[in-house]
Write a protein that holds these residues in place. Structure first.
Motif, PDB file in Angstrom:
ATOM      1  N   THR A   1      13.921   0.965  40.435  1.00  0.00           N
ATOM      2  CA  THR A   1      13.233  -0.225  39.927  1.00  0.00           C
ATOM      3  C   THR A   1      13.537  -1.450  40.787  1.00  0.00           C
ATOM      4  O   THR A   1      12.635  -2.217  41.158  1.00  0.00           O
ATOM      5  CB  THR A   1      13.644  -0.502  38.471  1.00  0.00           C
ATOM      6  OG1 THR A   1      13.242   0.597  37.653  1.00  0.00           O
ATOM      7  CG2 THR A   1      13.001  -1.776  37.945  1.00  0.00           C
ATOM      8  N   GLU A   2      14.827  -1.633  41.123  1.00  0.00           N
ATOM      9  CA  GLU A   2      15.214  -2.804  41.917  1.00  0.00           C
ATOM     10  C   GLU A   2      14.657  -2.714  43.343  1.00  0.00           C
ATOM     11  O   GLU A   2      14.258  -3.730  43.925  1.00  0.00           O
ATOM     12  CB  GLU A   2      16.733  -2.940  41.934  1.00  0.00           C
ATOM     13  CG  GLU A   2      17.364  -3.199  40.576  1.00  0.00           C
ATOM     14  CD  GLU A   2      16.942  -4.517  39.953  1.00  0.00           C
ATOM     15  OE1 GLU A   2      16.439  -5.397  40.685  1.00  0.00           O
ATOM     16  OE2 GLU A   2      17.099  -4.674  38.734  1.00  0.00           O
TER      17      GLU A   2
ATOM     18  N   HIS B   1      11.880  -1.264  44.184  1.00  0.00           N
ATOM     19  CA  HIS B   1      10.453  -1.561  44.043  1.00  0.00           C
ATOM     20  C   HIS B   1      10.218  -3.065  43.927  1.00  0.00           C
ATOM     21  O   HIS B   1       9.289  -3.611  44.547  1.00  0.00           O
ATOM     22  CB  HIS B   1       9.923  -0.830  42.806  1.00  0.00           C
ATOM     23  CG  HIS B   1       8.470  -1.066  42.534  1.00  0.00           C
ATOM     24  ND1 HIS B   1       7.463  -0.507  43.283  1.00  0.00           N
ATOM     25  CD2 HIS B   1       7.848  -1.821  41.591  1.00  0.00           C
ATOM     26  CE1 HIS B   1       6.290  -0.885  42.826  1.00  0.00           C
ATOM     27  NE2 HIS B   1       6.497  -1.689  41.793  1.00  0.00           N
ATOM     28  N   ARG B   2      11.049  -3.741  43.150  1.00  0.00           N
ATOM     29  CA  ARG B   2      10.909  -5.197  42.989  1.00  0.00           C
ATOM     30  C   ARG B   2      11.074  -5.931  44.310  1.00  0.00           C
ATOM     31  O   ARG B   2      10.526  -7.016  44.511  1.00  0.00           O
ATOM     32  CB  ARG B   2      11.963  -5.709  41.999  1.00  0.00           C
ATOM     33  CG  ARG B   2      11.674  -5.410  40.558  1.00  0.00           C
ATOM     34  CD  ARG B   2      12.795  -5.933  39.682  1.00  0.00           C
ATOM     35  NE  ARG B   2      12.581  -5.580  38.291  1.00  0.00           N
ATOM     36  CZ  ARG B   2      13.504  -5.676  37.344  1.00  0.00           C
ATOM     37  NH1 ARG B   2      14.708  -6.135  37.665  1.00  0.00           N
ATOM     38  NH2 ARG B   2      13.233  -5.333  36.099  1.00  0.00           N
TER      39      ARG B   2
ATOM     40  N   TYR C   1       8.954   0.979  49.029  1.00  0.00           N
ATOM     41  CA  TYR C   1       8.280   2.142  48.436  1.00  0.00           C
ATOM     42  C   TYR C   1       9.198   3.361  48.522  1.00  0.00           C
ATOM     43  O   TYR C   1       9.669   3.720  49.599  1.00  0.00           O
ATOM     44  CB  TYR C   1       6.973   2.443  49.172  1.00  0.00           C
ATOM     45  CG  TYR C   1       5.918   1.372  48.999  1.00  0.00           C
ATOM     46  CD1 TYR C   1       4.984   1.439  47.973  1.00  0.00           C
ATOM     47  CD2 TYR C   1       5.863   0.282  49.872  1.00  0.00           C
ATOM     48  CE1 TYR C   1       4.026   0.447  47.809  1.00  0.00           C
ATOM     49  CE2 TYR C   1       4.907  -0.708  49.717  1.00  0.00           C
ATOM     50  CZ  TYR C   1       3.990  -0.622  48.681  1.00  0.00           C
ATOM     51  OH  TYR C   1       3.036  -1.599  48.518  1.00  0.00           O
TER      52      TYR C   1
ATOM     53  N   TYR D   1       9.859   8.597  38.106  1.00  0.00           N
ATOM     54  CA  TYR D   1       9.951   7.181  37.731  1.00  0.00           C
ATOM     55  C   TYR D   1       8.641   6.496  38.092  1.00  0.00           C
ATOM     56  O   TYR D   1       8.054   6.759  39.154  1.00  0.00           O
ATOM     57  CB  TYR D   1      11.122   6.504  38.447  1.00  0.00           C
ATOM     58  CG  TYR D   1      12.464   7.068  38.055  1.00  0.00           C
ATOM     59  CD1 TYR D   1      12.836   7.145  36.716  1.00  0.00           C
ATOM     60  CD2 TYR D   1      13.346   7.545  39.015  1.00  0.00           C
ATOM     61  CE1 TYR D   1      14.065   7.687  36.344  1.00  0.00           C
ATOM     62  CE2 TYR D   1      14.577   8.083  38.652  1.00  0.00           C
ATOM     63  CZ  TYR D   1      14.928   8.155  37.316  1.00  0.00           C
ATOM     64  OH  TYR D   1      16.129   8.693  36.952  1.00  0.00           O
ATOM     65  N   PRO D   2       8.141   5.622  37.219  1.00  0.00           N
ATOM     66  CA  PRO D   2       6.812   5.029  37.468  1.00  0.00           C
ATOM     67  C   PRO D   2       6.720   4.243  38.769  1.00  0.00           C
ATOM     68  O   PRO D   2       5.638   4.111  39.347  1.00  0.00           O
ATOM     69  CB  PRO D   2       6.585   4.128  36.244  1.00  0.00           C
ATOM     70  CG  PRO D   2       7.927   3.945  35.618  1.00  0.00           C
ATOM     71  CD  PRO D   2       8.711   5.175  35.943  1.00  0.00           C
ATOM     72  N   GLU D   3       7.850   3.724  39.261  1.00  0.00           N
ATOM     73  CA  GLU D   3       7.826   2.942  40.492  1.00  0.00           C
ATOM     74  C   GLU D   3       7.803   3.814  41.749  1.00  0.00           C
ATOM     75  O   GLU D   3       7.599   3.304  42.852  1.00  0.00           O
ATOM     76  CB  GLU D   3       9.046   2.018  40.557  1.00  0.00           C
ATOM     77  CG  GLU D   3       9.122   1.000  39.444  1.00  0.00           C
ATOM     78  CD  GLU D   3       9.812   1.527  38.192  1.00  0.00           C
ATOM     79  OE1 GLU D   3       9.983   0.741  37.247  1.00  0.00           O
ATOM     80  OE2 GLU D   3      10.165   2.725  38.156  1.00  0.00           O
ATOM     81  N   SER D   4       8.047   5.120  41.605  1.00  0.00           N
ATOM     82  CA  SER D   4       8.067   6.009  42.768  1.00  0.00           C
ATOM     83  C   SER D   4       6.665   6.465  43.140  1.00  0.00           C
ATOM     84  O   SER D   4       5.758   6.495  42.304  1.00  0.00           O
ATOM     85  CB  SER D   4       8.919   7.256  42.481  1.00  0.00           C
ATOM     86  OG  SER D   4      10.270   6.920  42.294  1.00  0.00           O
TER      87      SER D   4
END
Length: 420
Positions: A292-293, A295-296, A300, A320-323
């Protein structure tokens, strides 16, 4: 010569299949009588429900084999590993995030000991690794901690493994690749160490995150060649610079959640915008926070759905949704039967009927979702300067099909396997 293929637990997608593993090609799962693409197989007229039962049986077998392989790994290394409800983890270790000093004092008074405290500076949080009271299994220790401190995020130090737990995937003869310099985009890789190879001509910086230090590995070398290969193996981003985090150090017992977090922290801190992770493990809050961090901060994470098949639990970090979650196809465009599942799927890329670099300097056949990840990561890195890199990658897709997520990437990126 061993072949590379990824069967990790799809929660830890270790689905085993034969000649080596996906990191060295395992025995390819057999589905008797399934029709092929582009032709009529003899069993095409079999009843649909019978074909469906074949698929279901194979999926369940893959999941059982994956679980059995993980249990065997723990039995072989009881001094450093234990089996938790979610998969193998470092024996007696519990990881907490951002505990305050007063809470740590309460925890220590209850019989837990602080092994280490470490800031994960570039991702903005702190890890504290605790040892469980003597004789208390990790799952029970976590339950006790949650009663003591309900608001504290705690987890086992789970392993994240390349598909195929064959030791040949973790360490290999050869000299580590190490070249400095080189301008342009740098692509991150979290895996084993990368050996020198004629296909790897760009800048390669490596760092070890285990006590074993940097060790060349068959899996890491193959994946690196599919990102940046130029010559015997044609990668998705030929000649690209690589920054490699070795979280195994040549050991089958490496790949812990804390090492994975340290590796991501190092790469993000170094300005890397695309990181390839051809590993799989269970859902782990510490790793989830790191993803998550990252991605923020505009990085990528490209990860494989694993090779334990569709009946196994979902694989992480791909889920994970950010992956950016990646599956693999063979030369006929068929999704590999051993490919795991994930709540979302972003792309597919070649992952079978092809070759990659071998630490000995030659080529080796590879199969598995591990080998699709570097192709997507390499192509994504070429669009990193765009306002929307994923949209730019979408426009590159050669086929759109719900089985491929947003599309099939780098369909022509397949180096023919060596002749026997």
């Amino acid at each position: 010569m061993r072949t590379l293929s990824i069967l990790i637990f799809a929660g830890l997608a270790l689905g085993l299949a034969g000649p080596a593993s996906a990191q060295l090609l395992p025995r390819a799962p057999q589905l008797p009588g399934l029709p092929t693409v582009g032709g009529v197989a003899g069993d095409l007229l079999r009843p649909v429900d019978e074909l469906g039962r074949d698929v279901t049986r194979t999926a369940r077998r893959l999941a059982r084999e994956q679980r059995g392989a993980l249990e065997e790994l723990v039995r072989d290394h009881p001094e450093v590993l234990e089996m938790t409800r979610d998969g193998p983890a470092v024996r007696s270790e519990i990881v907490a995030m951002d505990p305050d000093p007063a809470l740590l004092a309460v925890i220590e008074a209850a019989g837990f000991a602080v092994i280490r405290r470490e800031p994960v500076e570039d991702l903005g949080f702190e890890l504290v690794t605790l040892s469980a009271p003597a004789g208390l299994p990790v799952d029970r220790a976590i339950a006790r901690l949650r009663r003591l401190a309900p608001d504290l995020e705690v987890t086992a130090n789970h392993l994240h493994l390349p598909s195929g737990v064959d030791s040949a995937g973790f360490t290999a003869a050869g000299t580590l690749a190490q070249r400095g310099g080189g301008g342009g985009t740098t692509i991150g890789l979290v895996d084993g160490g990368v050996a020198q190879h004629p296909a790897l001509r760009g800048s390669i910086e490596q760092r070890g995150f285990t006590a074993g230090g940097l060790q060349p590995s068959a899996h890491g070398t193959a994946v690196a060649s599919l990102i940046a290969g130029d010559g015997p193996v044609r990668g998705a981003a030929p000649g690209a610079n690589l920054k490699v985090a070795d979280i195994f150090g040549g050991a089958r017992t490496g790949g812990s959640a804390t090492n994975l977090v340290r590796a991501i922290n190092w790469l993000v801190g170094g300005g890397v915008r695309v990181i390839a992770i051809s590993l799989a493990g269970p859902n782990n809050p510490v790793v989830a926070r790191a993803i998550t961090e990252a991605h923020r901060r505009g990085t990528y994470i490209v990860a494989s759905v694993g090779n334990a098949g569709p009946a196994a639990p979902a694989s992480y970090p791909a889920s994970y949704p950010e992956s950016v979650a990646v599956t693999a196809v063979d030369s006929r465009g068929r999704v590999l039967i051993e490919a795991g599942r994930t709540p979302h799927l972003d792309y597919a890329a070649p992952g079978a009927d092809m070759a990659a670099a071998h630490p000995g300097g030659g080529l080796t056949p590879v199969r598995g979702t591990s080998f699709a990840v570097p192709l997507v990561a390499g192509r994504l890195a070429r669009h990193i300067g765009a306002s929307d890199p994923l949209a730019a990658l979408d426009r590159e897709a050669s086929a759109r099909d719900r089985r491929y997520g947003r599309g099939l990437i780098c369909a022509s990126c397949r180096t023919p396997p060596p002749r026997n």
